[in-house]
Enzyme design. Structure first.
Site, PDB file in Angstrom:
ATOM      1  N   CYS A 100     -56.029 -92.147 -36.322  1.00  0.00           N
ATOM      2  CA  CYS A 100     -56.234 -91.305 -37.325  1.00  0.00           C
ATOM      3  C   CYS A 100     -57.691 -90.409 -37.325  1.00  0.00           C
ATOM      4  O   CYS A 100     -57.741 -89.275 -37.366  1.00  0.00           O
ATOM      5  CB  CYS A 100     -56.058 -91.830 -38.892  1.00  0.00           C
ATOM      6  SG  CYS A 100     -55.994 -90.706 -40.294  1.00  0.00           S
ATOM      7  N   CYS A 101     -58.704 -91.382 -37.126  1.00  0.00           N
ATOM      8  CA  CYS A 101     -60.014 -91.089 -37.149  1.00  0.00           C
ATOM      9  C   CYS A 101     -60.251 -90.226 -35.781  1.00  0.00           C
ATOM     10  O   CYS A 101     -60.892 -89.208 -35.514  1.00  0.00           O
ATOM     11  CB  CYS A 101     -61.032 -91.875 -37.098  1.00  0.00           C
ATOM     12  SG  CYS A 101     -61.585 -92.774 -38.700  1.00  0.00           S
ATOM     13  N   CYS A 107     -63.647 -90.421 -45.659  1.00  0.00           N
ATOM     14  CA  CYS A 107     -62.475 -89.964 -46.348  1.00  0.00           C
ATOM     15  C   CYS A 107     -61.804 -90.743 -47.698  1.00  0.00           C
ATOM     16  O   CYS A 107     -62.343 -91.968 -47.567  1.00  0.00           O
ATOM     17  CB  CYS A 107     -61.216 -89.839 -45.382  1.00  0.00           C
ATOM     18  SG  CYS A 107     -61.335 -88.823 -44.162  1.00  0.00           S
ATOM     19  N   CYS A 147     -60.081 -94.172 -47.347  1.00  0.00           N
ATOM     20  CA  CYS A 147     -60.977 -95.253 -46.568  1.00  0.00           C
ATOM     21  C   CYS A 147     -62.193 -95.762 -47.260  1.00  0.00           C
ATOM     22  O   CYS A 147     -63.023 -96.166 -46.497  1.00  0.00           O
ATOM     23  CB  CYS A 147     -60.806 -94.966 -45.069  1.00  0.00           C
ATOM     24  SG  CYS A 147     -59.354 -94.214 -44.542  1.00  0.00           S
ATOM     25  N   CYS A 181     -65.978 -94.547 -37.113  1.00  0.00           N
ATOM     26  CA  CYS A 181     -64.819 -93.589 -36.728  1.00  0.00           C
ATOM     27  C   CYS A 181     -64.546 -93.263 -35.518  1.00  0.00           C
ATOM     28  O   CYS A 181     -63.469 -92.692 -35.082  1.00  0.00           O
ATOM     29  CB  CYS A 181     -65.039 -92.273 -37.615  1.00  0.00           C
ATOM     30  SG  CYS A 181     -66.299 -91.096 -37.178  1.00  0.00           S
TER      31      CYS A 181
HETATM   32  S1  SF4 Z   1     -61.668 -92.028 -42.418  1.00  0.00           S
HETATM   33 FE1  SF4 Z   1     -59.474 -92.535 -43.108  1.00  0.00          FE
HETATM   34  S2  SF4 Z   1     -58.139 -90.893 -43.577  1.00  0.00           S
HETATM   35 FE2  SF4 Z   1     -60.179 -90.282 -42.665  1.00  0.00          FE
HETATM   36  S3  SF4 Z   1     -59.822 -89.830 -40.602  1.00  0.00           S
HETATM   37 FE3  SF4 Z   1     -60.368 -91.967 -40.610  1.00  0.00          FE
HETATM   38  S4  SF4 Z   1     -58.524 -93.358 -40.920  1.00  0.00           S
HETATM   39 FE4  SF4 Z   1     -58.103 -91.070 -41.239  1.00  0.00          FE
END
Ligand code: SF4
Length: 241
Positions: free
Chosen positions: A114-115, A198, A201, A225
């Site tokens: 996701c990151c 985010c 998280c 991240c």
């Molecule tokens: S902080 Fe969380 S929601 Fe944001 S990009 Fe990374 S995993 Fe995804």
């Protein structure tokens, strides 16, 4: 300017330099890099306290220095509002965001992926589009377990210098600088957050580790991240942004 070379050297400087000496050192690092790279020196701004401190330092060196913000669909409303205010104040800040579709709740099932999609990829775009030779970050070596092995000047990707001008600053010194210079900060800090990311998280934490509230309950807890650990050149997917 003799940049830090070893971990021992780094630790001695973190404790040995006073606040004013650290500010001078940070300004000198940015000034020297700006003289060398000119327009190809660009400041990364995550909208956190460290980033706005570095952005303020950079503008003291030259108001012509440009920057970029990476945002995601999951940023808290307060961060989005703060971002709009920052861009209105500083139109030279460009915003990069990846709107490509991803699986629901990828932040729970695979936060690294996701990151990588939502945060690292837009950094790659920014570096490519802004023709960056040297990017400037707000990374600090006292932030937590994952941030002890960095240097003030690095070249993790060939041909791309990373400058970490406040690497030696303590958290308290960042707040000291922001207060003394009346720099606006993300309002979430007033709620007790110490490190912002985010919404899904990021939690308020009371742990000593400044980044303990990040990715709580996952293997990534207190971690990264990926923008400081993943390759930033040569992996662009070319997806929409
Ligand atoms: S902080 Fe969380 S929601 Fe944001 S990009 Fe990374 S995993 Fe995804």
């Amino acid at each position: 300017m003799q940049a830090t070379k070893t971990r021992e050297n780094l630790a001695a400087l973190v404790e040995g330099l006073n606040f004013a000496q650290k500010v001078d050192r940070s300004l000198a690092l940015i000034r020297e890099a700006h003289q060398e790279y000119g327009d190809r020196l660009v400041v990364a701004n995550s909208l956190g306290k460290d980033s706005v401190a570095v952005w303020h330092l950079a503008r003291r060196v030259s108001p012509d220095i440009k920057g970029f913000i990476v945002t995601t669909r999951f940023k808290p409303a307060q961060t989005v509002e703060f971002m709009k205010q920052e861009v209105a104040r500083y139109p030279e800040l460009r915003v990069f965001k990846n709107d490509a579709p991803i699986p629901d709740e990828l932040y729970l099932t695979d936060p690294d992926r996701c990151c990588d999609v939502l945060k690292v990829q837009p950094v790659r775009w920014a570096i490519e589009e802004m023709n960056v030779a040297c990017w400037v970050t707000g990374l600090r070596c006292t932030e937590g377990r994952t941030r002890t092995d960095y240097q003030e000047i690095e070249e993790r990707d060939k041909g791309l210098i990373k400058l970490n001008p406040i690497l030696l600053w303590h958290e308290r010194e960042v707040w000291q600088y922001l207060a003394l210079n009346s720099v606006p900060v993300n309002p979430l800090y007033a709620q007790g957050y110490r490190s912002l990311g985010c919404a899904p998280c990021t939690r308020i934490a009371s742990d000593q580790n400044e980044r303990a509230g990040r990715w709580v309950g996952t293997s990534k807890c207190g971690g990264e991240c990926g923008i400081h650990t993943r390759p930033l050149k040569g992996e662009s997917t070319g997806a929409a942004h």
